[in-house]
Design an enzyme around this catalytic site. Structure first.
Site, PDB file in Angstrom:
ATOM      1  N   ASP A 132       0.472   3.517   3.977  1.00 34.67           N
ATOM      2  CA  ASP A 132       1.896   3.584   3.692  1.00 34.67           C
ATOM      3  C   ASP A 132       2.286   2.328   2.884  1.00 34.67           C
ATOM      4  OD1 ASP A 132       4.573   5.058   4.494  1.00 34.67           O
ATOM      5  OD2 ASP A 132       4.909   2.981   5.057  1.00 34.67           O
ATOM      6  N   TYR A 260      11.969  -1.683   1.103  1.00 35.77           N
ATOM      7  CA  TYR A 260      12.530  -0.622   0.266  1.00 35.77           C
ATOM      8  C   TYR A 260      13.630  -1.167  -0.646  1.00 35.77           C
ATOM      9  CZ  TYR A 260      10.099   2.548   3.457  1.00 35.77           C
ATOM     10  OH  TYR A 260       9.146   3.202   4.188  1.00 35.77           O
ATOM     11  N   HIS A 325       1.140  12.267   7.898  1.00 30.63           N
ATOM     12  CA  HIS A 325       1.268  10.952   7.259  1.00 30.63           C
ATOM     13  C   HIS A 325       0.596   9.834   8.041  1.00 30.63           C
ATOM     14  CE1 HIS A 325       2.967   7.793   4.816  1.00 30.63           C
ATOM     15  NE2 HIS A 325       3.535   7.239   5.882  1.00 30.63           N
TER      16      HIS A 325
END
Length: 346
Positions: A132, A260, A325
């Site tokens: 990730d 982010y 994921h």
């Protein structure tokens, strides 16, 4: 600011780190016997690392919303196979320091932390594994400082060449709209308030159990109710959730969200690397139910030569059937074996 960021990648910022480790303390977290924990000073912050084993160093970089703990199975498995497995809590997570401002979370800050960590370990080169956000960080570490990395195994997130024509958040918004989770994370304080309304435990369950092979949306009108019941998969226990929650309750989510919030800043800072290749020997693994494997165009990019163009020493791509994921937790033994067998070639 750019000069300061670039300095974080240089060896000159790191010498004081080598002697700054606090004594190792044996711990039993979630039944994880034999893993030791210590704190090291790297790049101006205190970083918590978990480790086990003797032999060549394997650094394991976690993603969102994870911790060193996401690698607990790999730490044991790699130690048993003759490696020294080391998993840090990245800046902003767990027991590592969490500067409050998004400006302290550029890719140069994060990679600078890890270059400094490597310099404390007494190894000229290390093996690296990322998942990730940890994969994004690992790609950048290999791009900025390839001499530090002997070989790389990356999970879930393929290398994304820099597009000089469009910033990443703008691109994601054009694909998915304002409710796409990355877009929802951008405004400081707003998503933190929504997470507080739902409660840390429920938020973690919602993320860690997400298995839809498509984009994740967090509606502005609310991401469900605090009373939502989320069943856990066999690979994730209530005890695991309790450990994750105990750390995010302490730090909050802002540090993790700042990764982010730095996406567009990273795009600006990395302009000199437009078109750059990753020349470290690499293996890439992704689940076919992973949301990242269903971004428009990504499957052709991965499987039809695009990834190989930018990662010329790509040794193998593994697409695991029926896997989501959080691949390293869902299939811990298989992932450990993939990592070990690849690194033993070197």
């Amino acid at each position: 600011m750019v000069v300061d960021c670039i300095r974080r990648l240089c060896h000159c910022c790191c010498p004081r780190s080598a002697s700054s480790a606090e004594p190792e303390i044996a711990m039993d977290v979630g039944g994880e016997n034999g893993i030791t924990h210590r704190t090291v000073e790297v790049n101006g912050i205190k970083m918590h690392v978990a480790e086990k084993g003797e032999g060549p160093v394997v650094l394991l970089f976690h993603g969102f919303p994870e911790l060193w703990y996401t690698w607990r199975n790999q730490i044991h498995g790699l130690a048993a196979r003759g490696f020294r497995a080391i998993a840090p809590d990245l800046r902003g997570y767990g027991d590592s320091e969490a500067p409050p401002e998004a400006a302290d979370y550029t890719i140069f800050h994060i990679v600078g932390d890890l270059v400094a960590l490597i310099d404390t370990l007494g190894s000229d080169q290390v093996f690296v594994v990322g998942h990730d956000w940890g994969a994004i960080i690992a790609w950048n570490l290999c791009m900025f400082r390839p001499e530090k990395v002997k070989a790389l195994v990356n999970l879930s997130v393929a290398f994304a060449p820099r597009n000089p024509a469009r910033k990443p958040v703008e691109y994601l918004r054009s694909l998915y709209g304002d409710d796409y989770y990355v877009c929802r994370f951008q405004e400081p304080g707003v998503i933190e308030a929504e997470f507080a309304r739902l409660g840390t435990t429920l938020v973690l369950k919602k993320f860690l159990t997400y298995r839809t092979p498509g984009p994740l949306f967090i509606p502005r009108e609310g991401w469900g109710s605090p009373n939502d019941q989320i069943p856990l998969p066999p690979w994730l226990s209530e005890e695991d959730i309790k450990y994750y929650a105990s750390k995010f309750e302490k730090t909050g989510f802002t540090g993790a969200l700042n990764y982010y919030r730095s996406l567009d800043t990273n795009w600006e800072l990395t302009a000199p690397w437009t078109g750059a290749q990753i020349k470290v020997p690499t293996k890439f693994i992704v689940g076919d139910l992973d949301l990242t494997y269903h971004i428009p165009g990504i499957q052709d990019f991965i499987n039809k030569g695009g990834l190989k163009k930018y990662v010329p020493n790509l040794d193998e791509v593994v697409v695991m059937k029926g896997v989501g994921h959080f691949i390293n937790e869902e299939k811990p033994n298989e992932i450990t074996e993939h990592i070990s067998s690849f690194f033993k070639k070197f």
